[in-house]
Motif scaffolding. Structure first.
Motif, mmCIF file in Angstrom:
data_model
loop_
_atom_site.group_PDB
_atom_site.id
_atom_site.type_symbol
_atom_site.label_atom_id
_atom_site.label_comp_id
_atom_site.label_asym_id
_atom_site.label_seq_id
_atom_site.Cartn_x
_atom_site.Cartn_y
_atom_site.Cartn_z
ATOM 1 N N SER A 110 -3.985 2.688 -7.192
ATOM 2 C CA SER A 110 -4.853 2.004 -6.163
ATOM 3 C C SER A 110 -4.260 0.622 -5.296
ATOM 4 O O SER A 110 -3.521 0.144 -6.277
ATOM 5 C CB SER A 110 -6.382 1.001 -6.438
ATOM 6 O OG SER A 110 -5.669 0.588 -6.742
ATOM 7 N N THR A 111 -3.800 0.657 -4.053
ATOM 8 C CA THR A 111 -3.509 -0.874 -3.709
ATOM 9 C C THR A 111 -3.266 -1.919 -4.439
ATOM 10 O O THR A 111 -2.625 -2.933 -4.556
ATOM 11 C CB THR A 111 -3.644 -0.721 -1.895
ATOM 12 O OG1 THR A 111 -3.323 0.021 -1.268
ATOM 13 C CG2 THR A 111 -3.052 -2.073 -1.200
ATOM 14 N N GLU A 112 -4.782 -1.946 -4.565
ATOM 15 C CA GLU A 112 -5.676 -3.254 -5.159
ATOM 16 C C GLU A 112 -5.654 -3.314 -7.083
ATOM 17 O O GLU A 112 -4.107 -4.406 -7.113
ATOM 18 C CB GLU A 112 -6.987 -2.791 -5.919
ATOM 19 C CG GLU A 112 -7.780 -4.174 -6.095
ATOM 20 C CD GLU A 112 -9.071 -3.923 -6.672
ATOM 21 O OE1 GLU A 112 -9.731 -4.782 -7.591
ATOM 22 O OE2 GLU A 112 -9.520 -2.767 -6.588
ATOM 23 N N GLU A 167 0.678 -0.820 0.284
ATOM 24 C CA GLU A 167 -0.085 0.022 0.289
ATOM 25 C C GLU A 167 0.967 1.214 -0.061
ATOM 26 O O GLU A 167 0.299 2.542 -0.507
ATOM 27 C CB GLU A 167 -1.395 0.206 0.769
ATOM 28 C CG GLU A 167 -0.396 -0.024 2.355
ATOM 29 C CD GLU A 167 0.049 -1.650 3.137
ATOM 30 O OE1 GLU A 167 0.405 -1.666 4.166
ATOM 31 O OE2 GLU A 167 -0.232 -2.468 2.153
#
Length: 283
Positions: A47-49, A38
């Motif tokens: 985004s972290t995703e 992250e």
């Protein structure tokens, strides 16, 4: 796109960076080596995703913008940046222009060569670093504006003030041909660099000699390993020339040395003492 290799490369680059390296607090209970996913995502503005999917080898094809952001976040070297692009199936774009930044280790090398004169040239033939003996032998480059440190411009457009060494060196003609050949090859590497294209246009418009040499389309450079400078204070100085390529920055280190026990060695000793003083000018 090699998803597995890309995932492993991103993970290993992430794990080598400490929070302190990027100004983040280490915090308690940190079990992950290096940065967390992250944290990289935050630094890369994604985004972290999305970043997690890249590290898990199931992410989509990253854009050039994302690759540039990951390069900055992970503090990749130029070679690592290129490798990242190739793994992502997106060959890296050519650099916009020649680098003028000289590595500190190269500057240190120049200063540790007290018995040799040495300069660093950019791909446009600009003198971007030099040691004291080079300034004494050739010219005090520190006294010149950046524009006047370009040896090709000085050689073809301002021959009368091109520096005593440009007009009086024994291989002036060979230098002109070699410089044009180098510049033509460099212009092909940096076709979108306005400084490069502007320099070539200026030389073509202002020098018939340059235009004639440019029209030959020669790019095979034959190095001249020996030359003589006609110095106004110490007289003729015959030097051996060696060139070290700094390939990752498209720069060259030119090193001038003299034969031991020769009159030129004595001239070098005198130059190391008098430096850039104009002893030929009456006091």
């Amino acid at each position: 796109m090699d998803r597995r290799e890309l995932a492993d490369f991103l993970r290993t680059r992430r794990e080598r960076i400490t929070p302190a390296d990027v100004g983040l607090p280490a915090g308690p209970r940190r079990r992950t080596p290096g940065l967390r996913r992250e944290e990289v995502a935050h630094l890369a503005y994604i985004s972290t995703e999305y970043y997690t999917r890249l590290e898990q080898a199931r992410g989509p094809h990253p854009s050039r913008e994302v690759l540039a952001q990951l390069t900055r976040a992970l503090r990749l070297s130029d070679a690592e940046r290129d490798h990242l692009h190739h793994l992502a199936g997106t060959p890296p774009s050519p650099p916009p222009g020649p680098s003028r930044e000289v590595r500190q280790s190269i500057v240190d090398l120049l200063n540790r060569l007290p018995q040799a004169a040495a300069i660093v040239l950019s791909a446009t033939y600009e003198v971007i670093a030099w040691n004291d003996l080079a300034a004494a032998l050739m010219e005090d480059f520190s006294a010149l504006p950046r524009r006047d440190r370009n040896l090709v411009r000085r050689r073809f457009l301002e021959p009368r003030r091109g520096g005593r060494w440009l007009s009086s060196v024994s291989d002036a003609g060979d230098f002109a041909r070699s410089a044009v050949q180098h510049l033509r090859a460099a212009s092909a590497r940096y076709p979108d660099d306005p400084e490069m294209t502007g320099l070539v246009e200026e030389l073509l418009a202002g020098s018939e000699e340059f235009a004639r040499l440019w029209a030959t389309h020669e790019v095979a450079v034959r190095p001249n390993l020996r030359k003589t400078f006609d110095h106004p204070v110490v007289g003729p100085v015959t030097v051996n020339c060696d060139v070290l390529d700094i390939s990752d920055r498209d720069q060259r280190v030119i090193i001038y040395t003299v034969a031991p026990g020769s009159p030129s060695e004595e001239a070098f000793r005198l130059l190391s003492v008098v430096g850039t003083q104009r002893l030929d000018v009456p006091g």
